[in-house]
Write a protein that holds these residues in place. Sequence first.
Motif, mmCIF file in Angstrom:
data_model
loop_
_atom_site.group_PDB
_atom_site.id
_atom_site.type_symbol
_atom_site.label_atom_id
_atom_site.label_comp_id
_atom_site.label_asym_id
_atom_site.label_seq_id
_atom_site.Cartn_x
_atom_site.Cartn_y
_atom_site.Cartn_z
ATOM 1 N N SER A 46 -1.233 -9.328 1.751
ATOM 2 C CA SER A 46 -0.314 -8.741 0.781
ATOM 3 C C SER A 46 -0.922 -8.763 -0.604
ATOM 4 C CB SER A 46 0.998 -9.510 0.789
ATOM 5 O OG SER A 46 0.771 -10.820 0.309
ATOM 6 N N VAL A 47 -0.389 -7.933 -1.469
ATOM 7 C CA VAL A 47 -0.883 -7.834 -2.838
ATOM 8 C C VAL A 47 0.038 -8.618 -3.752
ATOM 9 C CG1 VAL A 47 -1.403 -6.249 -4.692
ATOM 10 C CG2 VAL A 47 -1.803 -5.567 -2.336
ATOM 11 N N PRO A 48 -0.458 -9.609 -4.435
ATOM 12 C CA PRO A 48 0.409 -10.523 -5.186
ATOM 13 C C PRO A 48 1.323 -9.852 -6.196
ATOM 14 C CG PRO A 48 -1.843 -11.311 -5.217
ATOM 15 C CD PRO A 48 -1.854 -9.999 -4.486
ATOM 16 N N GLU A 49 0.782 -8.957 -7.003
ATOM 17 C CA GLU A 49 1.622 -8.409 -8.066
ATOM 18 C C GLU A 49 2.796 -7.657 -7.506
ATOM 19 O OE1 GLU A 49 -2.088 -8.989 -8.220
ATOM 20 O OE2 GLU A 49 -1.948 -6.818 -8.186
ATOM 21 N N ARG A 50 2.593 -7.086 -6.334
ATOM 22 C CA ARG A 50 3.677 -6.271 -5.808
ATOM 23 C C ARG A 50 4.599 -7.062 -4.889
ATOM 24 N NH1 ARG A 50 -0.577 -2.036 -3.931
ATOM 25 N NH2 ARG A 50 0.984 -1.379 -2.449
ATOM 26 N N GLY A 51 4.436 -8.372 -4.884
ATOM 27 C CA GLY A 51 5.327 -9.146 -4.042
ATOM 28 C C GLY A 51 4.792 -9.231 -2.621
ATOM 29 N N PRO A 52 5.347 -10.129 -1.842
ATOM 30 C CA PRO A 52 4.780 -10.384 -0.521
ATOM 31 C C PRO A 52 5.008 -9.287 0.484
ATOM 32 C CG PRO A 52 6.749 -11.673 -0.849
ATOM 33 C CD PRO A 52 6.462 -11.014 -2.153
ATOM 34 N N TRP A 53 5.740 -8.282 0.158
ATOM 35 C CA TRP A 53 6.035 -7.284 1.177
ATOM 36 C C TRP A 53 5.193 -6.023 1.078
ATOM 37 C CZ3 TRP A 53 8.246 -9.942 4.583
ATOM 38 C CH2 TRP A 53 9.192 -10.910 4.245
ATOM 39 N N ASP A 54 4.219 -6.031 0.207
ATOM 40 C CA ASP A 54 3.364 -4.847 0.128
ATOM 41 C C ASP A 54 1.964 -5.190 0.562
ATOM 42 O OD1 ASP A 54 5.229 -4.471 -2.709
ATOM 43 O OD2 ASP A 54 5.235 -2.971 -1.126
ATOM 44 N N LEU A 55 1.420 -4.381 1.385
ATOM 45 C CA LEU A 55 0.149 -4.747 1.997
ATOM 46 C C LEU A 55 -1.053 -4.185 1.258
ATOM 47 C CD1 LEU A 55 0.981 -4.501 5.755
ATOM 48 C CD2 LEU A 55 1.031 -6.459 4.266
ATOM 49 N N ALA A 56 -2.100 -4.985 1.353
ATOM 50 C CA ALA A 56 -3.326 -4.648 0.628
ATOM 51 C C ALA A 56 -4.064 -3.493 1.292
ATOM 52 C CB ALA A 56 -4.243 -5.858 0.572
ATOM 53 N N GLY A 57 -4.787 -2.799 0.506
ATOM 54 C CA GLY A 57 -5.678 -1.785 1.039
ATOM 55 C C GLY A 57 -4.937 -0.591 1.593
ATOM 56 N N SER A 58 -5.673 0.431 1.855
ATOM 57 C CA SER A 58 -5.000 1.606 2.385
ATOM 58 C C SER A 58 -5.008 1.590 3.900
ATOM 59 C CB SER A 58 -5.712 2.850 1.867
ATOM 60 O OG SER A 58 -7.086 2.725 2.180
ATOM 61 N N ILE A 59 -5.198 0.435 4.459
ATOM 62 C CA ILE A 59 -5.178 0.350 5.921
ATOM 63 C C ILE A 59 -3.734 0.334 6.360
ATOM 64 C CG2 ILE A 59 -5.890 -1.028 7.876
ATOM 65 C CD1 ILE A 59 -8.044 -2.218 6.081
ATOM 66 N N ASP A 60 -3.390 1.255 7.234
ATOM 67 C CA ASP A 60 -1.989 1.422 7.580
ATOM 68 C C ASP A 60 -1.565 0.501 8.718
ATOM 69 O OD1 ASP A 60 0.086 4.382 8.000
ATOM 70 O OD2 ASP A 60 0.531 2.289 7.588
ATOM 71 N N TRP A 61 -1.323 -0.773 8.346
ATOM 72 C CA TRP A 61 -0.929 -1.728 9.373
ATOM 73 C C TRP A 61 0.415 -1.371 9.962
ATOM 74 C CZ3 TRP A 61 -5.306 -3.631 10.077
ATOM 75 C CH2 TRP A 61 -6.115 -4.043 9.030
ATOM 76 N N THR A 62 1.270 -0.811 9.119
ATOM 77 C CA THR A 62 2.614 -0.508 9.588
ATOM 78 C C THR A 62 2.579 0.443 10.770
ATOM 79 O OG1 THR A 62 3.166 -0.592 7.265
ATOM 80 C CG2 THR A 62 4.895 0.114 8.761
ATOM 81 N N ALA A 63 1.750 1.468 10.664
ATOM 82 C CA ALA A 63 1.681 2.429 11.756
ATOM 83 C C ALA A 63 1.187 1.775 13.035
ATOM 84 C CB ALA A 63 0.754 3.580 11.369
ATOM 85 N N LEU A 64 0.190 0.925 12.879
ATOM 86 C CA LEU A 64 -0.356 0.245 14.047
ATOM 87 C C LEU A 64 0.699 -0.622 14.711
ATOM 88 C CD1 LEU A 64 -2.886 -0.380 15.703
ATOM 89 C CD2 LEU A 64 -3.330 -2.275 14.169
ATOM 90 N N LEU A 65 1.402 -1.407 13.887
ATOM 91 C CA LEU A 65 2.431 -2.285 14.436
ATOM 92 C C LEU A 65 3.545 -1.477 15.078
ATOM 93 C CD1 LEU A 65 2.613 -5.002 11.668
ATOM 94 C CD2 LEU A 65 1.846 -5.290 14.006
ATOM 95 N N MET A 66 3.845 -0.340 14.464
ATOM 96 C CA MET A 66 4.894 0.510 15.010
ATOM 97 C C MET A 66 4.505 0.985 16.403
ATOM 98 S SD MET A 66 6.659 3.739 13.131
ATOM 99 C CE MET A 66 6.430 3.153 11.476
ATOM 100 N N LEU A 67 3.252 1.403 16.516
ATOM 101 C CA LEU A 67 2.763 1.874 17.808
ATOM 102 C C LEU A 67 2.871 0.779 18.858
ATOM 103 C CD1 LEU A 67 1.285 4.105 19.386
ATOM 104 C CD2 LEU A 67 -0.860 3.043 18.710
#
Lengths: 165, 101, 497
Positions: free
Chosen positions: C271-292
């Motif tokens: 996660s990216v600190p400034e944006r809080g723990p719910w935003d993920l670092a990098g443009s790697i789309d983990w959400t899509a992977l987890l969704m799949l």
Amino acid sequence: MSGEALVFWVFAGLTLGSAFVVVLSRTLIYSAFALLVTFFGVAGLYVLLGADFLAATQLLVYVGGILVLLLFGVMLTHRIYDLDLRSETTQLGSGLIVAAGLFVVLTAVALKTEWPGLARMPAPTTAAIGRLFLREYLLPFEAASVLLLVALMGAAMIVRRRRSA
Amino acid sequence: MIGLQHYLVLSAGLFALGVLGLLTRRNAVNVLMSIELILNSANVNLVAFSRYASGNLGGQVFAVFVIVVAAAEVAVALAIVLTLYRLRRTPNLDDASILKG
Amino acid sequence: MYELTRSLAAFRPELALLIGLLLVVVADTFAGWGRQLMTRLLTIVSLAAAFGFALELSAAGTRGPLFSGMLVIDPLGAALKLILVAAGLVTVLAFSFRNSRELHGLGHGELFTLVLALVFSCLLLAGASDIVMLYLALEMVSITSYVMVGYLKGDRLSNEASLKYVLFGAASTGSMLYGLSLLYGLTGTTSLRGIQEYLAGGIPDANRFAVYALTLLVLAGFGFKIAAVPFHFWCPDVYQGAPTPVTALLSVLPKAAGLAIALRFFYGAFSVPERGPWDLAGSIDWTALLMLVSVLTMTLGNVAALTQTNMKRLLAYSSIAHAGFLLMGIVALSENGARGLLVYLAAYLVMNVGAFLVVTLVHLHEGSFDLRDYPGLHRRAPLLTLAMSFFLLSLVGIPPFVGFLAKLYVFSAVIEQGQGAYATIAAVNAAVAAYYYFKVLKVMIIDPGNEAKPALELARVDQLRLAALALANVVPLFFWDWIEGWARGALVLYAGR
């Protein structure tokens, strides 16, 4: 080539060569002894990398413990009167493809990535590792003892023949 | 000059070989050996990184724990293989076919 | 030294379990014939104490690193620990060596030791914030499970199941280890906080591939623990081969711990600190992977369960499907998602243990796990059938049962994030799942047969257990405000600062 390079290639060759035998040999006992060579090769590599404590641990635990256990496993699961210690291999083709693919991917990762370059000059590590075990890594160090207790108890319980009420 | 990449490619090879053994071997003890190859390959990574990339001993400490875990795992796994052999007179995996996917 | 004492103060649940574990081992070795009772009592007391301490921790709202950053304590973690200990406690209370035919004649002390060790390891896993601790705890959970699954050593099914489990598990965690080694190499540190700092600082393009590769490898380990596709292959066989009380335990504990650490790993490290723990670092789309992964998991679980006649396998596939639903909480990547995960886990605990208890009791009295032996149970065991209907309806997700609320939470979290298509697929899956749950219900209630057989005489204590679990599936609805408040308060994830 330099001494270091020579030693590296020798141990690397030993390790990989014996690993091939472990995976591809038709005779189980050859695989087991090849694994022994692999473990030795890795221990040698550890020494080259300046990990003296680890090399010793590798020899003591992996060769002296795990390998011996595996050998027991090999010996105890075959008919003694018929030393048919053969081991079969299935679907070699598709397995090779997967393994080759993995190798390519991981090599690409290894070569393409810019690893940080903070080198650590080889120095005796035992005291330093000991300090780490008792400070930063204290919790895993202690938790590992629970793991060993469970494994000990579990393995003994599973193998025990007669069950006492 | 031997550098980090040499060790990483070596460990990649070990890992691949371990996976090969995992996928193709029928004897349970052989599969265990392949798993040991995989664990050793990761350990080589850890120690190599410790020497060339991180500058600290974290990798080596991690490697010690991996060895501990491997020992525990092999003990339990072999106990189970031994029991399998006692019950079915074979350590081969394919013959363990009662449970189907 | 001061840090150590401070850490130990927050480590009390785990310490209670540890002391209990050691006492059980000693009691089992030395005690005479009060042994069985004593070990059981010690286990229950130890779990209850751990629960009490976890409650205390949860209420105190402490947050911070423990043991030099090996563990982390935060309200979300405390809540998860509460659920984990509760799972152990509920299972130990629900099952006994008397009501499970499979466990008859087997050693008591060892099993209780293993249960305590399992819960202890799961707590360590759920709080891990260093990859060394993560790996060690994961393997502790795994190895303890392997032994528990192989507990029926004279039984071929159990033995084969545990062998499959070991080999599959060792392979998955071995791959995960390789991925973790690469992570160490990239970041130069074993602590998740350090890893987070590295990843948040921006990943150079040359290293992106490495991060992808290692994440996939690490997911192998998590996927295996959660029994998510494609690492689920061991699940049906293991659930079927293990003694049913162990299956009940394994269907909740390692899964919950695996989800907890996956949550912490992705949101603590990626996660990216400034944006809080719910935003993920990098443009790697983990959400899509987890969704799949989530979609594949729930679909496969549901489809495979449709044709099962063995109750244990059916519940195994149902478990896999539920893992898919649980992943929705992680995919939603928000506070509502985490809340959904918590609620779903708690609900899942009471639904699942209840269902497994019914299966165990039927096996105790009938000797069968086969659905084809279930017709006519409504006549012969009315309380059992009533309780089972509660559990099944809860699993389907129908109001007024907790299962419904659990689904409501995860669905709304996902919809809130705009993932409508995903929610639709999940809803379809829930409908498909309803089919096999209703099938079981129909067989028990409507199908004729076996009525000539005598009624099932359930022991008083078993009746109490069924009643308690059945009520647990309904009563929480009346306390909803309180639970809501608790879940809301538990959402702080200590992301390492």
